[in-house]
Design a protein around this motif. Structure first.
Motif, mmCIF file in Angstrom:
data_model
loop_
_atom_site.group_PDB
_atom_site.id
_atom_site.type_symbol
_atom_site.label_atom_id
_atom_site.label_comp_id
_atom_site.label_asym_id
_atom_site.label_seq_id
_atom_site.Cartn_x
_atom_site.Cartn_y
_atom_site.Cartn_z
ATOM 1 N N VAL A 232 -30.205 17.886 3.519
ATOM 2 C CA VAL A 232 -30.154 17.731 2.245
ATOM 3 C C VAL A 232 -31.337 18.124 1.487
ATOM 4 C CG1 VAL A 232 -29.165 16.499 0.150
ATOM 5 C CG2 VAL A 232 -28.319 16.144 2.427
ATOM 6 N N SER A 233 -31.307 18.965 0.638
ATOM 7 C CA SER A 233 -32.449 19.397 -0.141
ATOM 8 C C SER A 233 -32.257 19.132 -1.783
ATOM 9 C CB SER A 233 -32.876 20.921 0.094
ATOM 10 O OG SER A 233 -34.293 21.133 -0.716
ATOM 11 N N CYS A 234 -33.117 18.496 -2.208
ATOM 12 C CA CYS A 234 -32.908 18.029 -3.626
ATOM 13 C C CYS A 234 -33.700 18.847 -4.762
ATOM 14 C CB CYS A 234 -33.478 16.400 -3.747
ATOM 15 S SG CYS A 234 -33.095 15.929 -5.501
ATOM 16 N N HIS A 235 -32.891 19.407 -5.640
ATOM 17 C CA HIS A 235 -33.396 20.398 -6.642
ATOM 18 C C HIS A 235 -33.019 20.014 -8.162
ATOM 19 C CE1 HIS A 235 -35.269 22.678 -3.423
ATOM 20 N NE2 HIS A 235 -33.932 22.603 -3.103
ATOM 21 N N LEU A 236 -32.467 18.702 -8.306
ATOM 22 C CA LEU A 236 -31.994 18.134 -9.455
ATOM 23 C C LEU A 236 -33.001 18.005 -10.402
ATOM 24 C CD1 LEU A 236 -29.657 15.375 -7.951
ATOM 25 C CD2 LEU A 236 -28.957 17.283 -9.203
ATOM 26 N N PRO A 237 -32.671 18.129 -11.839
ATOM 27 C CA PRO A 237 -33.643 18.133 -12.901
ATOM 28 C C PRO A 237 -33.591 16.540 -13.265
ATOM 29 C CG PRO A 237 -31.505 18.816 -13.670
ATOM 30 C CD PRO A 237 -31.231 18.881 -12.225
ATOM 31 N N LEU A 238 -34.660 16.113 -13.825
ATOM 32 C CA LEU A 238 -34.908 14.638 -14.052
ATOM 33 C C LEU A 238 -34.086 14.531 -15.659
ATOM 34 C CD1 LEU A 238 -35.534 11.879 -13.709
ATOM 35 C CD2 LEU A 238 -37.914 12.120 -14.401
ATOM 36 N N LEU A 239 -33.009 13.913 -15.508
ATOM 37 C CA LEU A 239 -32.269 13.781 -16.892
ATOM 38 C C LEU A 239 -32.003 12.252 -16.903
ATOM 39 C CD1 LEU A 239 -30.076 16.960 -16.779
ATOM 40 C CD2 LEU A 239 -32.110 16.826 -18.053
ATOM 41 N N PRO A 240 -31.380 11.895 -18.064
ATOM 42 C CA PRO A 240 -30.825 10.512 -18.063
ATOM 43 C C PRO A 240 -29.777 10.306 -17.036
ATOM 44 C CG PRO A 240 -31.403 11.274 -20.305
ATOM 45 C CD PRO A 240 -31.522 12.419 -19.475
ATOM 46 N N GLU A 241 -29.044 11.355 -16.928
ATOM 47 C CA GLU A 241 -27.766 11.413 -16.018
ATOM 48 C C GLU A 241 -28.269 11.210 -14.452
ATOM 49 O OE1 GLU A 241 -26.689 13.285 -19.632
ATOM 50 O OE2 GLU A 241 -28.280 13.436 -18.450
ATOM 51 N N THR A 242 -29.345 11.859 -14.217
ATOM 52 C CA THR A 242 -29.819 11.902 -12.808
ATOM 53 C C THR A 242 -30.683 10.640 -12.288
ATOM 54 O OG1 THR A 242 -31.614 13.610 -13.306
ATOM 55 C CG2 THR A 242 -29.381 14.414 -12.765
ATOM 56 N N ARG A 243 -31.552 10.190 -13.195
ATOM 57 C CA ARG A 243 -32.160 9.220 -12.869
ATOM 58 C C ARG A 243 -31.618 8.053 -12.104
ATOM 59 N NH1 ARG A 243 -37.370 8.123 -15.137
ATOM 60 N NH2 ARG A 243 -37.037 9.292 -16.650
ATOM 61 N N GLY A 244 -32.196 7.850 -11.058
ATOM 62 C CA GLY A 244 -31.754 6.860 -9.848
ATOM 63 C C GLY A 244 -30.343 7.010 -9.302
ATOM 64 N N LEU A 245 -30.078 8.478 -9.385
ATOM 65 C CA LEU A 245 -28.715 8.982 -8.954
ATOM 66 C C LEU A 245 -28.589 8.929 -7.337
ATOM 67 C CD1 LEU A 245 -26.167 10.403 -9.532
ATOM 68 C CD2 LEU A 245 -27.324 12.627 -9.042
ATOM 69 N N LEU A 246 -29.726 9.054 -6.470
ATOM 70 C CA LEU A 246 -29.367 8.930 -5.207
ATOM 71 C C LEU A 246 -29.793 7.522 -4.809
ATOM 72 C CD1 LEU A 246 -31.196 12.227 -4.241
ATOM 73 C CD2 LEU A 246 -28.876 11.999 -5.061
ATOM 74 N N ARG A 247 -28.587 7.013 -4.021
ATOM 75 C CA ARG A 247 -28.508 5.496 -3.755
ATOM 76 C C ARG A 247 -28.816 5.329 -2.241
ATOM 77 N NH1 ARG A 247 -27.957 2.596 -8.609
ATOM 78 N NH2 ARG A 247 -29.143 0.910 -7.515
ATOM 79 N N ARG A 248 -28.803 4.127 -1.858
ATOM 80 C CA ARG A 248 -28.834 3.573 -0.454
ATOM 81 C C ARG A 248 -27.546 4.278 0.389
ATOM 82 N NH1 ARG A 248 -28.350 -1.232 -1.120
ATOM 83 N NH2 ARG A 248 -30.517 -2.099 -0.615
#
Length: 345
Positions: A232-248
C-alpha cells in the motif's frame, strides 16, 4: 498522456536565450539561500536573469521584509522557492503590480494566503516536476517490498549469513499494489507500475470509475485497499478530511508480509496506532519517508521497531533533481510571456 508528454520537455529544457522577441518583466526572486543554491545553480540562475529584469533577490524572513523600504511597485512576477515567507496582506500591499507567482517547488499551501487569491494573482508551481522523483522513489520501494529486500538485508546483517527463502516474498508479477489517491504522484506511480505486470487498485473518492478504468485501475474502499494489497503506497494530500485517516485497524488488516509506504504526509497516519499494529505484526513492514516530526525524537518507537525503515524525507527532489523544478518554471515564464496556458497553474 499530458504527463507523459510534459516530463520529457522538463528533462530537455534549453537554457539558451529564447528565439522569439519578448519583454523582460520586473521580478523578485524570493526563497531561502539554501533553496536558491540548490534550485538555481549557475546555468538556471543565468537563464532566469535573461528572461526577467530581476530587481532583487531576497532570502529574508517576514520580520525583515516588513521593514524594507525597497520600491517594488513595478514588480510583475515573483519567483519563489522553499523558505519563502507567507505572502500576507502587508507584503502584497507592496506589490500592487504583481500578476503571477512562479514557485520552484511543490506545494504552495505554506505561503499563498487569501491576500494572494483576493488579488487574482496567477500561481503556478513545479509540483509536476517534483512528482517525478517521488514516483521513482516509490516504485523502487515497491519493488523492494514485493521482493522483501529490507527484511532480507536486516536478517543477513544480523545473522551474517544468507538465510532461507522468505515465505512472504511474492515478487512483482501478478501481485497487487494499492495506491491511496490518484494525485499527480499517484498517477505517475501507476504509469511506472505498468512495467511490473502488477494489479493496481486505488482508493480515491474524487475519481470516477470511468476515469479509473482509463488508467487501468480498479477503485476500492480504503479498507479493501489495505486488506487486498501486497503493498500500500500513500499519496493522499493533507486535508482536514485526511488528517489521522489511517488507523490501527487498517494496518492490522493487511495481508501477511505486506508493506506500507508513505511519501506523502505523516499527519495522514495516526502514528501511535500504526506503531502499535507494527509491534504486534512483525511480518508487516513500514517504509516511511515522512514522520510526525521532521527529525523523530529519540522517544519514538519507530527507531526501535525491527520492521520499520526510515528515510529522511528524500523522496522529493534532492541534488541535481532540484534543477528540474527551476527548468519547469523557466518554461512556465515563457508560456506566460507568450500568453499561453500555464501547465502548473
Amino acid at each position: 498522456g499530458r504527463l507523459g508528454a510534459f516530463f520529457p520537455r522538463i528533462r530537455t529544457a534549453a537554457l539558451t536565450q529564447p528565439d522569439f522577441p519578448m519583454r523582460r518583466p520586473k521580478a523578485i526572486l524570493m526563497m531561502s539561500k539554501a533553496a536558491y543554491d540548490a534550485v538555481l545553480p549557475s546555468p538556471e540562475r543565468e537563464a532566469f536573469h535573461r528572461l526577467l529584469d530581476v530587481v532583487e533577490v531576497i532570502h529574508d524572513r517576514p520580520a525583515a521584509l516588513a521593514s524594507r523600504n525597497t520600491r517594488w511597485s513595478e514588480v510583475e512576477l515573483l519567483v519563489t522557492g522553499w523558505g519563502v515567507p507567507a505572502l500576507d496582506e502587508a507584503i502584497m500591499a507592496k506589490l500592487p503590480a504583481l500578476r503571477a507567482i512562479f514557485h520552484t517547488a511543490g506545494t504552495v499551501k505554506a505561503f499563498v494566503t487569501e491576500a494572494v487569491w483576493d488579488r487574482s494573482v496567477a500561481v503556478t508551481s513545479a509540483a509536476l516536476a517534483n512528482a517525478q522523483p517521488v514516483a521513482e522513489f516509490t516504485c523502487a520501494q515497491i519493488v523492494f517490498a514485493l521482493k522483501r529486500v529490507w527484511p532480507r538485508v536486516f536478517a543477513i546483517r544480523e545473522a551474517r549469513r544468507f538465510g532461507r527463502d522468505d515465505p512472504y516474498a511474492v515478487g512483482a508479477f501478478g501481485s497487487t499494489v494499492g495506491l491511496l489517491a490518484l494525485s499527480k504522484i499517484g498517477r505517475l506511480v501507476r504509469e511506472r507500475l505498468r512495467l511490473l505486470d502488477v494489479e493496481v487498485i486505488a482508493y480515491d473518492p474524487t475519481v470516477s470509475p470511468a476515469e479509473a478504468g482509463e488508467l487501468g485501475i480498479e477503485l476500492a474502499s480504503l479498507d479493501e485497499v489495505f486488506a487486498r494489497s501486497h503493498v500500500v503506497s500513500c499519496h493522499l494530500p493533507l486535508l482536514p478530511e485526511t488528517r489521522g485517516l489511517l488507523r490501527r485497524h487498517h494496518f492490522e488488516s493487511m495481508r501477511p508480509g505486506a508493506a506500507f509506504i508513505n511519501t506523502a504526509r505523516d499527519e495522514i497516519v495516526c502514528e501511535p496506532e500504526m506503531a502499535e499494529a507494527l509491534a504486534r505484526r512483525l511480518d508487516l513492514w513500514a517504509l516511511l519517508d515522512v514522520t510526525a516530526e521532521e527529525v523523530p525524537s529519540l522517544e519514538t518507537p519507530l527507531y526501535r521497531l525491527p520492521n520499520v525503515v526510515l528515510t529522511p524525507h528524500i523522496a522529493g527532489s534532492i541534488g541535481s533533481e532540484c534543477r528540474r523544478m527551476s527548468r519547469m518554471m523557466l518554461d512556465e515564464i515563457g508560456r506566460y510571456l507568450r500568453g499561453e496556458p500555464l501547465v502548473g497553474e
